[in-house]
Scaffold this motif. Structure first.
Motif, PDB file in Angstrom:
ATOM      1  N   UNK A 117      41.967   2.006  17.895  1.00 17.56           N
ATOM      2  CA  UNK A 117      40.191   1.476  17.150  1.00 17.56           C
ATOM      3  C   UNK A 117      38.931   1.108  18.323  1.00 17.56           C
ATOM      4  N   UNK A 118      37.982   1.590  18.758  1.00 13.90           N
ATOM      5  CA  UNK A 118      37.375   1.250  19.230  1.00 13.90           C
ATOM      6  C   UNK A 118      35.519   0.898  18.531  1.00 13.90           C
ATOM      7  N   UNK A 119      35.175  -0.424  19.107  1.00  9.55           N
ATOM      8  CA  UNK A 119      33.881  -0.618  17.975  1.00  9.55           C
ATOM      9  C   UNK A 119      33.316  -0.880  19.428  1.00  9.55           C
ATOM     10  N   UNK A 120      31.812  -0.369  18.987  1.00 11.15           N
ATOM     11  CA  UNK A 120      30.490  -0.551  19.634  1.00 11.15           C
ATOM     12  C   UNK A 120      30.090  -2.083  20.410  1.00 11.15           C
ATOM     13  N   UNK A 121      31.058  -2.914  19.124  1.00  7.55           N
ATOM     14  CA  UNK A 121      30.371  -4.032  19.262  1.00  7.55           C
ATOM     15  C   UNK A 121      31.249  -5.503  18.171  1.00  7.55           C
ATOM     16  N   UNK A 122      31.605  -5.661  19.158  1.00 10.17           N
ATOM     17  CA  UNK A 122      32.881  -6.101  18.954  1.00 10.17           C
ATOM     18  C   UNK A 122      32.720  -7.521  18.328  1.00 10.17           C
ATOM     19  N   UNK A 123      31.443  -8.369  18.423  1.00  9.24           N
ATOM     20  CA  UNK A 123      31.252  -9.749  18.354  1.00  9.24           C
ATOM     21  C   UNK A 123      31.112  -9.684  16.596  1.00  9.24           C
TER      22      UNK A 123
END
Length: 160
Positions: free
Chosen positions: A120-126
């Motif tokens: 997985x990759x997420x542009x906004x980890x917050x």
């Protein structure tokens, strides 16, 4: 190479080839199997450091209820006609399932680590952390006890 290492190598190869999708098998209260599809990856246990196969489960799901009642599971990864299964006991780490040795403040990083291990990759980890908390997500850590596979050109094999 030890059988456990060979089994983990197969899990990594099949998992990476198919976006880390795996079939999860748990046991329902009536003793029947329950299945679902999850994204799972291989990483170090957050407390012991031993290698585990892990995924993240949404709170309130049948899979979490099943794992709380009987903390054992099987994950099956496949790539083409090759497949590798890993089974063993599980530990849960989440807002409703404290894991001894892992403080609540460490849970967001663990969930991120599992997400990344499963490709997985997420542009906004917050935003990812907030969604995980709102959904009461839990880490499911499977300690490999047994691997089963059918490498190309061979018959079904069991490895202790």
């Amino acid at each position: 190479m030890a059988l456990g290492e060979e089994g983990l190598r197969l899990i990594r190869r099949c998992g990476a080839a198919e976006h880390w999708l795996a079939v999860l098998v748990t046991t329902r209260a009536d003793g029947e199997p329950s299945v679902s599809v999850v994204n799972a990856g291989v990483l170090p246990h957050p407390v012991s450091g031993e290698t585990v196969v892990a995924f993240v489960a949404r709170g309130g799901t049948a899979k979490l209820a099943n794992l709380r009642a009987l903390p054992r599971a099987t994950l099956v990864f496949r790539s083409g006609w090759e497949w590798a299964a890993v089974r063993g006991p599980v530990e849960l780490a989440g807002p409703d399932d404290p894991l001894p040795g892992l403080g609540p403040a460490a849970l967001p990083a663990l969930l991120r680590d599992i997400y990344h291990a499963a490709g997985g990759e997420h542009p906004d980890l917050g935003a990812y952390d907030r969604a995980m908390a709102a959904e009461r997500r839990a880490a499911v850590l499977l300690r490999p006890e047994r691997f089963t596979t059918n490498p190309p050109g061979t018959e079904h094999q069991e490895h202790p």
